[in-house]
Design an enzyme around this catalytic site. Structure first.
Site, PDB file in Angstrom:
ATOM      1  N   GLU A  32      98.059 -66.542   0.449  1.00  0.00           N
ATOM      2  CA  GLU A  32      99.202 -66.979  -0.349  1.00  0.00           C
ATOM      3  C   GLU A  32      98.772 -67.393  -1.742  1.00  0.00           C
ATOM      4  O   GLU A  32      99.435 -67.105  -2.728  1.00  0.00           O
ATOM      5  CB  GLU A  32      99.888 -68.147   0.366  1.00  0.00           C
ATOM      6  CG  GLU A  32     101.190 -68.560  -0.278  1.00  0.00           C
ATOM      7  CD  GLU A  32     101.885 -69.681   0.495  1.00  0.00           C
ATOM      8  OE1 GLU A  32     103.084 -69.847   0.268  1.00  0.00           O
ATOM      9  OE2 GLU A  32     101.237 -70.385   1.286  1.00  0.00           O
ATOM     10  N   SER A  82     106.718 -76.468   5.594  1.00  0.00           N
ATOM     11  CA  SER A  82     107.157 -77.740   5.014  1.00  0.00           C
ATOM     12  C   SER A  82     108.191 -78.422   5.908  1.00  0.00           C
ATOM     13  O   SER A  82     109.024 -77.767   6.534  1.00  0.00           O
ATOM     14  CB  SER A  82     107.781 -77.509   3.639  1.00  0.00           C
ATOM     15  OG  SER A  82     106.817 -77.065   2.735  1.00  0.00           O
ATOM     16  N   GLN A  99     108.616 -68.635   6.368  1.00  0.00           N
ATOM     17  CA  GLN A  99     107.477 -69.498   6.668  1.00  0.00           C
ATOM     18  C   GLN A  99     107.955 -70.906   6.984  1.00  0.00           C
ATOM     19  O   GLN A  99     108.589 -71.540   6.135  1.00  0.00           O
ATOM     20  CB  GLN A  99     106.551 -69.516   5.449  1.00  0.00           C
ATOM     21  CG  GLN A  99     105.280 -70.291   5.640  1.00  0.00           C
ATOM     22  CD  GLN A  99     104.508 -70.392   4.332  1.00  0.00           C
ATOM     23  OE1 GLN A  99     105.044 -70.814   3.314  1.00  0.00           O
ATOM     24  NE2 GLN A  99     103.257 -69.992   4.353  1.00  0.00           N
ATOM     25  N   GLY A 100     107.669 -71.392   8.188  1.00  0.00           N
ATOM     26  CA  GLY A 100     108.120 -72.727   8.588  1.00  0.00           C
ATOM     27  C   GLY A 100     106.983 -73.732   8.571  1.00  0.00           C
ATOM     28  O   GLY A 100     106.433 -74.085   9.604  1.00  0.00           O
ATOM     29  N   ASN A 122     100.015 -77.483  -7.525  1.00  0.00           N
ATOM     30  CA  ASN A 122      98.799 -77.331  -8.333  1.00  0.00           C
ATOM     31  C   ASN A 122      97.960 -78.611  -8.343  1.00  0.00           C
ATOM     32  O   ASN A 122      96.751 -78.547  -8.562  1.00  0.00           O
ATOM     33  CB  ASN A 122      99.177 -76.888  -9.751  1.00  0.00           C
ATOM     34  CG  ASN A 122      99.544 -75.412  -9.785  1.00  0.00           C
ATOM     35  OD1 ASN A 122      99.700 -74.787  -8.728  1.00  0.00           O
ATOM     36  ND2 ASN A 122      99.680 -74.863 -10.972  1.00  0.00           N
ATOM     37  N   GLU A 123      98.602 -79.743  -8.069  1.00  0.00           N
ATOM     38  CA  GLU A 123      97.820 -80.984  -7.955  1.00  0.00           C
ATOM     39  C   GLU A 123      96.906 -80.916  -6.730  1.00  0.00           C
ATOM     40  O   GLU A 123      95.736 -81.314  -6.785  1.00  0.00           O
ATOM     41  CB  GLU A 123      98.766 -82.192  -7.856  1.00  0.00           C
ATOM     42  CG  GLU A 123      99.415 -82.578  -9.178  1.00  0.00           C
ATOM     43  CD  GLU A 123     100.410 -81.542  -9.687  1.00  0.00           C
ATOM     44  OE1 GLU A 123     101.029 -80.848  -8.850  1.00  0.00           O
ATOM     45  OE2 GLU A 123     100.559 -81.413 -10.915  1.00  0.00           O
TER      46      GLU A 123
END
Lengths: 380, 327
Positions: free
Chosen positions: A245, A128, A125-126, A363-364
């Site tokens: 996801e 980030s 998965q590209g 999670n933030e």
């Protein structure tokens, strides 16, 4: 409410369990996040595919069994109960595939789904980038039109790409309209990693495995048939994948139920006399939480099966399972006491679990999504 | 496999929700703190909400049809208990509907309409003095006539929950083991459902407040420090509710693990209700700490029920015995 499995579902479970019992390697494979281990895991994936267990929920024509969501849950329970190998193809079959099923052309579906299911081609998965992590819309990698060459020229850099150094293909977001606002002007591309102008460099993760990669693009040419879901439509296409996801497909309850059972076994093996009394309650709580996760999934699948698509609630799920996974491993390490520092599946699992609250949207970020889109608190 | 409620079950819940919105607004909860019996009808025992619930058949919901009740199961009434928690209904709802009415109906058919009120305690009995029949689970499990009984009153943190110990009663009979066990787990299920409803209401109140309240020129609900606390409460509720509903199903189906399932539900809801109370207060700030503001009525009910009939640690230990100790 009916919490029993139908005879057909029980039969399905028996089939899965029987096949796994006969075929799961007796010794655990080396980590799939190393080059050598990845190759061995692909052999396992091929075996799953040949027996039509690789992608049970997919249609038969792509190697699946058209299994219902219930059967998929059963498959996952049995898979993790059997201690079967990690799924190194998961970014393809769980994250990209739902997007191809929804947005791909028939040609794209025929071209990519079978090879993805068999492991012949493997996907990373590209998303980030060095400056676009939680702030995913800040993506700077570009795709520029090159009419003469008949396609798009990719430039820029992706990073923290899981198993990027071992995969053959990348799915990623690139900016096609530099003048558009952040979430607009992005396009979803399918990129063979052997394209001229693409360079992949693996690097180590917290646990020491070379499971991360940086991917550099220098005028790499991708043709129009590698666009998934339309030019400048990348954000909405990609969001279809984040639901998968965070929620149902990537982290089925079977995984945590199996870990909770192993934690219970570890407690029994150490014996109540050997461990601090306060750990009893923590083990019980982790077990309760894994049950809660399983039951909440049954509730969700009931709703989805009734025609209500999974939505923003996937953020609730992601926060819960990722913290549960950390907690299960922390408790195990506390049970191990001074032996916790020794190399073991629990320490390895703990290190991996710590990535859960970070990947797939920290999670933030999930808590912001819950607050704004589930609770209705103002964005600003 | 189907994890959900039927149309009928949801419609029953909606009807009770509407009834409580009318008969049990916060002013009724607040009034119960200072009136004679701590209940929803003011000075007369068995007030507005109680009789309205009785007229709907809710109070005899678990009583067999042959005895004049609705003959429903725990699964049919769990959502009703959740609604009474949401409303902080100041009545012995769980004690009557889940515990007392099925035990007392043979001698007191009036339990079906609520003309006869049953309460129950372990050993502290809420609303004991105003009840007609009292079930004591511990010590010496008995069912007694409340009207001729002697009580030692004690004060609860929740001013509506008038607590007392049963000292003596002329007319009483011991509970059988089976009655005791059934009563205990059904009562715990009811409390777990009420704790869930209380948690939902405290969250809703706080979301509403933090959207309205402005500081530094912005709604405080736009600050991440607020958002993340409330998101955690929402996550907690999401993963407590299915445990409650499953426990109701297990009791209704007489499943062998039903008691363990109830313990899971009670442990989880006790913890999430305390989390919700804490976050709600903190996000409200000083207004939430004000006696005139309603939040504390919900918080204190949550604190009371979290510890009643086994706190989270006690119930976790029940789970631990079931899963950890080699049999």
């Amino acid at each position: 409410m009916d919490l029993t499995w139908s005879p057909a579902e029980q039969e399905f479970r028996a089939d899965v369990a029987g096949w796994l019992q006969a075929n799961v390697p007796s010794e655990p494979l080396p980590s799939g996040d190393t080059a050598a281990g990845f190759a061995l895991h692909l052999e396992w994936e091929r075996k799953l595919f040949d027996a039509r267990w690789a992608v049970v929920s997919w249609p038969e024509e792509y190697g699946g069994r058209s299994a219902s969501l219930w059967e998929w849950l059963i498959f996952e329970e049995e898979y993790y109960r059997a201690g079967a190998p990690q799924r190194v193809t998961q970014n393809g079959i769980f994250l990209l595939a739902p997007t191809i099923f929804e947005f791909g052309t028939p040609e794209q579906q025929d071209r990519y789904l079978p090879t993805m299911a068999s492991g012949e081609e493997s996907w990373c998965q590209g998303w980030s980038e060095p400056d676009a992590g939680s702030d995913l819309a800040g993506i700077r990698s570009t795709a520029t039109r090159d009419d003469a060459a008949g396609g798009w020229r990719l430039n820029g850099q992706k990073t923290w790409t899981t198993r990027g150094a071992f995969c053959t293909h990348l799915f990623g977001l690139f900016r096609t309209d530099p003048s558009a606002e952040r979430h607009r002007g992005l396009t979803y591309f399918l990129v063979p990693l052997d394209t001229v102008g693409v360079t992949v460099r693996g690097f180590g993760r917290l646990d020491g495995d070379e499971g991360f990669a940086e991917v550099f693009f220098e005028d790499a040419l991708v043709t129009d048939d590698l666009v998934l879901g339309g030019i400048d439509q990348g954000w909405s296409v990609a969001m279809a994948t984040t639901g998968s996801e965070r929620g149902l497909t990537l982290r089925s309850p079977g995984r945590f139920m199996a870990t909770a059972e192993r934690l219970v076994a570890l407690y029994r093996e150490r014996g109540p006399d050997a461990v601090d009394g306060s750990l009893r309650g923590r083990v019980a709580q982790a077990y309760i939480d894994s049950e809660a996760y399983r039951l909440q999934t049954l509730q969700t699948v009931t709703r989805v099966t009734g025609g209500d698509p999974p939505g923003v609630e996937s953020s609730l799920t992601k926060v819960f399972w990722s913290e549960l996974d950390v907690s299960l491993h922390e408790i195990a390490l506390d049970l191990l006491g001074f032996e916790a520092e020794l190399e073991s599946p629990w320490m390895k699992g703990f290190e991996f679990a710590l990535s859960g609250p970070i990947y797939a949207g920290t999670n933030e970020i999930q808590r912001n999504v819950i607050a704004e889109r589930v609770l209705g608190l103002p964005r600003k | 496999m189907e994890f959900g409620f039927t149309e009928d079950q949801l419609a029953f819940r909606d009807a009770v929700r509407d009834l409580l919105a009318k008969e049990c607004p916060p002013s009724v909860v607040r009034a119960a703190w200072t009136n004679a019996d701590g209940r929803s009808g003011g000075a007369t025992s068995g007030g507005g909400a109680w009789h309205a619930l009785g007229a709907m058949g809710v109070l005899g919901a678990l009583v067999p049809e042959s005895a004049g009740g609705l003959g429903l199961s725990e699964l049919d009434v769990v959502l009703l208990a959740e609604e009474t928690g949401r409303a902080a209904l100041p009545e012995p709802f769980v004690e009557h509907v889940f515990v007392g009415a099925p035990l007392a109906v043979d001698d007191h058919p009036g339990v079906v309409t609520g003309d006869v009120t049953v309460t129950a305690g372990d050993p502290l009995i809420p609303w004991a003095v105003s009840a007609d029949v009292v079930v004591r689970l511990d010590p010496d499990p008995v069912i007694a006539l409340g009207t001729d009984a002697k009580f030692d009153a004690v004060s609860s943190v929740d001013g509506a929950r008038r607590l007392a110990r049963l000292v003596d009663a002329t007319e009483s009979r011991p509970l059988t083991r089976e009655e005791l066990s059934g009563a205990f787990w059904r009562g715990n299920l009811g409390y777990a459902a009420q704790l869930l409803g209380l948690s939902r209401q405290m969250l809703d109140l706080t979301v509403g407040y933090t959207v309205d309240r402005k500081q530094f020129g912005a709604a405080i609900g736009s600050f991440q420090a607020i958002k993340h606390q409330l998101a955690n409460v929402r996550v907690g509720i999401e993963f407590a509710a299915p445990l409650v509903y499953r426990a109701a199903h297990s009791l209704a189906a007489d499943a062998p693990d039903a008691a363990v399932h109830v313990s899971m539900a009670k442990a989880q809801t006790a913890d999430v209700a305390k989390l919700a109370a804490r976050a709600a207060l903190q996000c409200h700030g000083a207004i939430g700490y004000s006696y005139e503001y309603d939040l504390h009525l919900w918080m204190k009910r949550a604190w009371a029920l979290a510890g009643a009939w086994g706190d989270a640690a006690w119930h976790r230990e029940r789970v631990a015995r079931a899963i950890l100790d080699v049999k």
